[in-house]
Write a protein that holds these residues in place. Structure first.
Motif, short mmCIF file in Angstrom:
data_model
loop_
_atom_site.label_atom_id
_atom_site.label_comp_id
_atom_site.label_asym_id
_atom_site.label_seq_id
_atom_site.Cartn_x
_atom_site.Cartn_y
_atom_site.Cartn_z
N ASN A 92 1.47 -3.00 6.39
CA ASN A 92 1.38 -1.80 5.52
C ASN A 92 1.27 -0.53 6.26
O ASN A 92 2.07 0.44 6.09
CB ASN A 92 0.69 -1.92 4.38
N ALA A 93 0.29 -0.44 7.16
CA ALA A 93 -0.11 0.67 7.71
C ALA A 93 0.78 1.13 8.58
O ALA A 93 1.16 2.25 9.10
CB ALA A 93 -1.51 0.38 8.41
N ARG A 94 1.36 -0.15 9.35
CA ARG A 94 2.43 0.22 10.17
C ARG A 94 3.87 0.87 9.60
O ARG A 94 4.24 1.80 10.02
CB ARG A 94 2.92 -1.22 10.87
N ALA A 95 3.96 0.34 8.60
CA ALA A 95 5.13 1.02 7.74
C ALA A 95 5.02 2.32 7.66
O ALA A 95 5.70 3.06 7.31
CB ALA A 95 5.47 -0.01 6.68
N MET B 1 7.06 -10.06 -5.13
CA MET B 1 6.59 -8.74 -5.90
C MET B 1 7.76 -7.75 -6.05
O MET B 1 8.77 -7.87 -5.43
CB MET B 1 5.81 -8.19 -4.55
N THR B 2 7.48 -7.26 -7.37
CA THR B 2 8.65 -6.41 -7.64
C THR B 2 8.68 -5.22 -6.72
O THR B 2 7.85 -4.44 -6.45
CB THR B 2 8.28 -5.77 -9.18
N ILE B 3 9.81 -4.77 -6.41
CA ILE B 3 10.16 -3.56 -5.81
C ILE B 3 10.67 -2.32 -6.61
O ILE B 3 11.45 -2.74 -7.51
CB ILE B 3 11.33 -3.66 -4.75
N GLY B 65 3.86 -4.29 -4.38
CA GLY B 65 2.62 -4.43 -4.39
C GLY B 65 1.73 -3.34 -3.98
O GLY B 65 1.84 -2.33 -4.43
N GLU B 66 1.06 -3.50 -2.68
CA GLU B 66 -0.21 -2.50 -2.37
C GLU B 66 0.75 -1.60 -1.60
O GLU B 66 -0.09 -0.37 -1.12
CB GLU B 66 -1.30 -3.22 -1.46
N LEU B 67 1.91 -1.59 -1.32
CA LEU B 67 2.72 -0.80 -0.24
C LEU B 67 3.33 0.48 -0.86
O LEU B 67 4.07 -0.22 -1.88
CB LEU B 67 3.56 -1.49 0.50
N ALA B 68 3.22 1.58 -0.44
CA ALA B 68 3.89 2.78 -1.29
C ALA B 68 4.45 3.73 0.21
O ALA B 68 3.76 3.87 1.07
CB ALA B 68 3.00 3.66 -1.93
N LEU B 69 5.92 3.81 0.19
CA LEU B 69 6.51 4.37 0.98
C LEU B 69 7.27 5.66 0.43
O LEU B 69 7.91 5.56 -0.56
CB LEU B 69 7.54 3.58 2.05
N PHE B 70 7.54 6.63 1.44
CA PHE B 70 8.56 7.57 1.22
C PHE B 70 9.44 7.77 2.38
O PHE B 70 9.18 7.09 3.23
CB PHE B 70 7.68 8.88 0.57
#
Lengths: 217, 217
Positions: A92-95, B1-3, B65-70
């Motif tokens: 996740n940190a990589r993304a 996990m739901t996107i 899940g725990e990942l959040a991206l923009f």
């Protein structure tokens, strides 16, 4: 396999480190990878041999064995993926670090490039003076948002990453305008980037070319 | 996990598919991944809750899940890395496909965004009419180079990839201006992208939102 990049025979900035080969040199220095540099003239950049490497006739390019790449973001990512030091191990940190690479190039750099266009390509136009504040305002909007996110952290998301390398490189283009200094936390962020030994080696290598000395890269 | 992605509650283009959530929807459809959509208003995009997800107050965002991206480029790359169909398996071909993603976003899109700025944000300025041809000329320079590289190939480098997804999406922004149709090979390239079933599903899903029907995404 030898890595060969291209750079300007003479950079338009005279060696201030704003040409995009500096970004690739910096990534290679962070990764501890030796590289060779092939210098190209403005004329040669638009000729078939170089266009075969870079369809938009720019620098830098990257060659390593059978692989030929263009586009700074892609080259820095390629280096970051293959060597430690530029992307976190945790997925996740990589993304998120990759997110900052794209944010630097697609969200923060475009308004900054508009300022370069306004000054260099349209500086002699009748609208130049009246239009400039609009362009600067769009940059300030982005910098307000970026400095709010950075807060008092050293880097954008945990440890230094390729995302910071790209964001610092993009912000450096603003220094001649004085706008960067309106944002002390961003100016300090850029200064932290410039203080890294890898950045200094990259900067010195491009300066040596533009000062007419042979490249040591 | 739901996107879960975010999109405009009402897109400024009224459902033409030019808002950037369409790019992410398209990638998810190519990858065969179901997703949910949270719609945000222009007001909500600038409030702390959304700024925590997207520091520049834009859409789309991506949560899993725990990942959040923009940042669209990063989200599409994240999807492409994890599911087959958007990046080649062979390492060098994969690096070249990623190069085209960056080229679309950092080399081809910025002059196209300048046209949007010139028309939408500066359309009422005294210089608007005289300046427009300069902006259009910078776009044509890029399109000349891009069409020279594409030649008579279907896609930019072998099979369809995330690089094509991004380039087609960027070029689509030009259609309202008529400039795209000056380049028949690029217009045909964009049409090939639009003809993909995954693009059609993505387009229809964003249109359903903007036509006021519930999203089926």
């Amino acid at each position: 396999m030898t890595i060969t990049i291209t750079a300007f025979e003479r950079s338009p900035d005279g060696g201030k480190g704003l040409a995009r080969d500096t970004r690739v040199r910096w990534a290679l220095e962070e990764a501890g990878q030796p590289y060779e540099v092939r210098l190209v003239s403005f004329r040669a950049m638009k000729e078939p041999e170089h266009l075969a490497l870079h369809p938009f006739g720019q620098i830098p390019t990257y060659e390593e064995g059978e692989l030929a790449l263009f586009e700074t973001g892609s080259i820095v990512f390629h280096i970051a993926e293959r060597h430690p030091g530029l992307l976190p191990d945790e997925a996740n940190a990589r993304a998120r670090a990759i997110t900052w690479m794209f944010a630097a190039l697609n969200t923060v750099e475009p308004p900054i490039l508009e300022l370069v266009t306004a000054k260099v390509l349209e500086g002699d136009k009748p609208w130049a003076k009246e239009r400039l504040p609009l362009v600067v305002e769009r940059i300030r909007n982005r910098l307000n948002q970026l400095s709010a996110r950075l807060g008092d952290a050293d880097w954008l998301d945990g440890a230094f990453s390729a995302g910071d390398l790209m964001m610092v490189s993009v912000l450096l283009r603003l220094r001649p305008s004085g706008i960067l200094n309106e944002y002390p936390s961003l100016a300090a962020y850029v200064a932290r980037g410039e203080a890294r030994p890898a950045y200094k080696r990259a900067f010195d290598a491009q300066l040596a070319v533009n000062a007419g000395k042979p490249s040591t890269g």
